[in-house]
Scaffold this motif. Structure first.
Motif, PDB file in Angstrom:
ATOM      1  N   ILE A   1       1.172  -0.924  -0.327  1.00 35.24           N
ATOM      2  CA  ILE A   1       0.221   0.357   0.399  1.00 35.24           C
ATOM      3  C   ILE A   1       1.037   1.126  -0.321  1.00 35.24           C
ATOM      4  CG2 ILE A   1      -1.302   1.059   1.390  1.00 35.24           C
ATOM      5  CD1 ILE A   1      -2.891  -1.496   2.461  1.00 35.24           C
ATOM      6  N   ALA A   2       2.095   1.182   0.871  1.00 33.36           N
ATOM      7  CA  ALA A   2       2.990   2.053   0.260  1.00 33.36           C
ATOM      8  C   ALA A   2       3.541   2.532  -0.617  1.00 33.36           C
ATOM      9  CB  ALA A   2       4.295   2.458   1.881  1.00 33.36           C
ATOM     10  N   LEU A   3       3.822   1.610  -1.365  1.00 31.89           N
ATOM     11  CA  LEU A   3       4.862   1.668  -2.478  1.00 31.89           C
ATOM     12  C   LEU A   3       3.550   2.233  -3.882  1.00 31.89           C
ATOM     13  CD1 LEU A   3       6.680  -2.025  -2.993  1.00 31.89           C
ATOM     14  CD2 LEU A   3       7.335   0.182  -2.999  1.00 31.89           C
ATOM     15  N   ALA A   4       2.316   1.961  -3.821  1.00 30.05           N
ATOM     16  CA  ALA A   4       0.869   1.982  -4.160  1.00 30.05           C
ATOM     17  C   ALA A   4       0.678   3.767  -4.296  1.00 30.05           C
ATOM     18  CB  ALA A   4       0.144   1.233  -3.844  1.00 30.05           C
ATOM     19  N   ALA A   5       0.928   3.827  -2.493  1.00 30.79           N
ATOM     20  CA  ALA A   5       1.126   5.892  -2.617  1.00 30.79           C
ATOM     21  C   ALA A   5       2.858   6.389  -2.768  1.00 30.79           C
ATOM     22  CB  ALA A   5       0.855   5.094  -1.142  1.00 30.79           C
ATOM     23  N   ALA A   6       3.309   5.820  -3.014  1.00 28.54           N
ATOM     24  CA  ALA A   6       4.612   6.824  -3.711  1.00 28.54           C
ATOM     25  C   ALA A   6       4.907   6.611  -5.183  1.00 28.54           C
ATOM     26  CB  ALA A   6       6.078   5.663  -2.497  1.00 28.54           C
ATOM     27  N   LYS A   7       4.146   5.387  -5.489  1.00 27.30           N
ATOM     28  CA  LYS A   7       3.990   5.431  -6.938  1.00 27.30           C
ATOM     29  C   LYS A   7       3.130   6.673  -7.774  1.00 27.30           C
ATOM     30  CE  LYS A   7       2.973   3.266 -10.793  1.00 27.30           C
ATOM     31  NZ  LYS A   7       3.923   1.289 -11.817  1.00 27.30           N
ATOM     32  N   HIS A   8       1.923   6.767  -6.833  1.00 32.63           N
ATOM     33  CA  HIS A   8       0.879   7.754  -7.309  1.00 32.63           C
ATOM     34  C   HIS A   8       1.516   9.100  -7.080  1.00 32.63           C
ATOM     35  CE1 HIS A   8      -3.197   9.527  -8.264  1.00 32.63           C
ATOM     36  NE2 HIS A   8      -3.425  10.676  -6.500  1.00 32.63           N
TER      37      HIS A   8
ATOM     38  N   ILE B   1      -0.630  16.137  -2.527  1.00 33.79           N
ATOM     39  CA  ILE B   1      -1.130  14.813  -2.955  1.00 33.79           C
ATOM     40  C   ILE B   1      -0.005  14.018  -2.035  1.00 33.79           C
ATOM     41  CG2 ILE B   1      -0.448  12.834  -4.922  1.00 33.79           C
ATOM     42  CD1 ILE B   1      -1.355  15.274  -7.230  1.00 33.79           C
ATOM     43  N   GLU B   2       1.349  13.800  -1.858  1.00 37.25           N
ATOM     44  CA  GLU B   2       2.027  13.395  -1.032  1.00 37.25           C
ATOM     45  C   GLU B   2       1.151  13.873   0.788  1.00 37.25           C
ATOM     46  OE1 GLU B   2       6.833  13.899  -0.550  1.00 37.25           O
ATOM     47  OE2 GLU B   2       5.436  14.860   1.315  1.00 37.25           O
ATOM     48  N   ARG B   3       0.864  14.117   1.327  1.00 34.77           N
ATOM     49  CA  ARG B   3       0.853  14.781   2.457  1.00 34.77           C
ATOM     50  C   ARG B   3      -0.673  13.453   2.549  1.00 34.77           C
ATOM     51  NH1 ARG B   3      -2.621  16.885   5.901  1.00 34.77           N
ATOM     52  NH2 ARG B   3      -4.035  17.907   4.079  1.00 34.77           N
ATOM     53  N   LEU B   4      -1.484  14.120   2.049  1.00 36.87           N
ATOM     54  CA  LEU B   4      -3.074  13.055   1.934  1.00 36.87           C
ATOM     55  C   LEU B   4      -2.311  11.478   1.818  1.00 36.87           C
ATOM     56  CD1 LEU B   4      -5.201  15.412  -0.052  1.00 36.87           C
ATOM     57  CD2 LEU B   4      -5.048  14.982   2.737  1.00 36.87           C
ATOM     58  N   GLY B   5      -1.593  11.093   1.189  1.00 38.10           N
ATOM     59  CA  GLY B   5      -0.460   9.805   0.995  1.00 38.10           C
ATOM     60  C   GLY B   5       0.241   9.028   1.883  1.00 38.10           C
TER      61      GLY B   5
END
Ligand code: CO8
Length: 259
Positions: free
Chosen positions: A202-209, A225-229
């Motif tokens: 889930i963290a990898l997906a958030a980093a990629k997004h 976007i980063e902060r919300l992720g």
């Protein structure tokens, strides 16, 4: 699933294997198979990283020029939208994706490799955007993803000239991330994929997004976007596990459940 793009799964790594001899030309049927395969690996929680592979001889020689040659403007308006949809489905797989490039990756073939997060090239690989030699421009992301990766002037040189780039030059400009002997391209890509696959999905997906969506926008929006992720990850078991494991065992020892 389709015969023109096979999905081969080995533990947590899936390979999307293009399978249309002799050139893996990206005709309509292959595009449909590619979109379906991307959807399958994106939706399967057991798959944590993906390799795009065209086989030992070549990656892909681009759109099927023979199929394309007869198209009218209205037909190509629809067809190009379908192709971009299939490629976007690959680019939006929320997992690490590595293109394993042997031989040629040209036109739509290179554009497909640009949908991956990393590119491993064989020593004799050649990549390029030769559409200009057909009186065309790239239509599957080349004018957008290529300059974002290597900068506008280098991308314009490749797109204006249509010239083929060898692996050493590709590495020097950041179009390739690794260059290895031809017979080690696939195994290197799989090893890289397996390494990322051990991370928290889930963290990898958030980093990629955050990186990909952020690059398409202004800095302030990207930072939001980063902060919300980042904050959202505090709802995951993996973040609890990772931070607890740090306290108990030191850095890099956590095993992630994917929840
Ligand atoms: N489409 C269809 N057939 C192809 C393609 C292709 N992209 N590439 C090669 N072939 C065919 C050849 O016509 C030949 O067929 P045949 O045996 O029936 O004559 C066979 O494959 C073998 O090709 P060659 O004899 O040319 O093999 P070489 O080893 O001498 O050369 C190359 C290989 C360098 C790959 C050469 O074939 C080549 O330059 N191919 C064209 C590459 C190219 O221009 N690609 C860009 C295509 S345009 C594009 O990708 C746009 C994407 C967005 C479009 C959106 C539309 C939906």
């Amino acid at each position: 699933m389709g015969e023109l793009v096979r999905v081969e799964i080995d533990e947590s790594v899936a390979t999307l294997r293009l399978n249309r001899a002799p050139m893996n030309a990206l005709d309509r049927a292959l595009q449909d198979d590619l979109a379906a395969a991307a959807g399958q690996v994106a939706a399967d929680p057991g798959i944590r990283a993906v390799v795009l592979y065209g086989g030992e001889r070549l990656f892909a020689a681009g759109a099927d020029i023979k199929e394309m040659a007869a198209a009218s403007y209205p037909q190509m308006d629809v067809a190009s939208s379908r192709l971009q949809g299939a490629f976007n489905a690959v680019a939006e797989i929320g997992k690490p994706v590595i293109a394993a490039v042997t031989g040629y990756a040209l036109g739509g073939g290179l554009e497909l490799a640009l949908c991956a997060d990393f590119r491993v090239l064989g020593e004799s690989a050649q990549v390029g955007q030769p559409e200009i030699l057909l009186g065309l421009i790239p239509g599957a992301g080349g004018t957008q993803r290529l300059p974002r990766l290597i900068g506008p002037a280098r991308a314009k040189d490749l797109i204006f000239s249509g010239r083929f780039v060898r692996a050493d030059e590709a590495l020097a400009v950041g179009l390739a991330d690794r260059v290895v002997p031809d017979d080690q391209v696939y195994s290197t890509a799989v090893a890289l994929a397996a390494r990322y696959a051990a991370g928290p999905p889930i963290a990898l997906a958030a980093a990629k997004h955050a990186i990909d969506a952020g690059l398409g926008t202004d800095l302030r929006t990207g930072l939001e976007i980063e902060r919300l992720g980042f904050a959202g990850l505090f709802a995951t078991e993996d973040a609890r596990t990772g931070m607890r494991s740090f306290g108990e065992n030191g850095p890099g020892k956590a095993t992630f459940s994917g929840r």
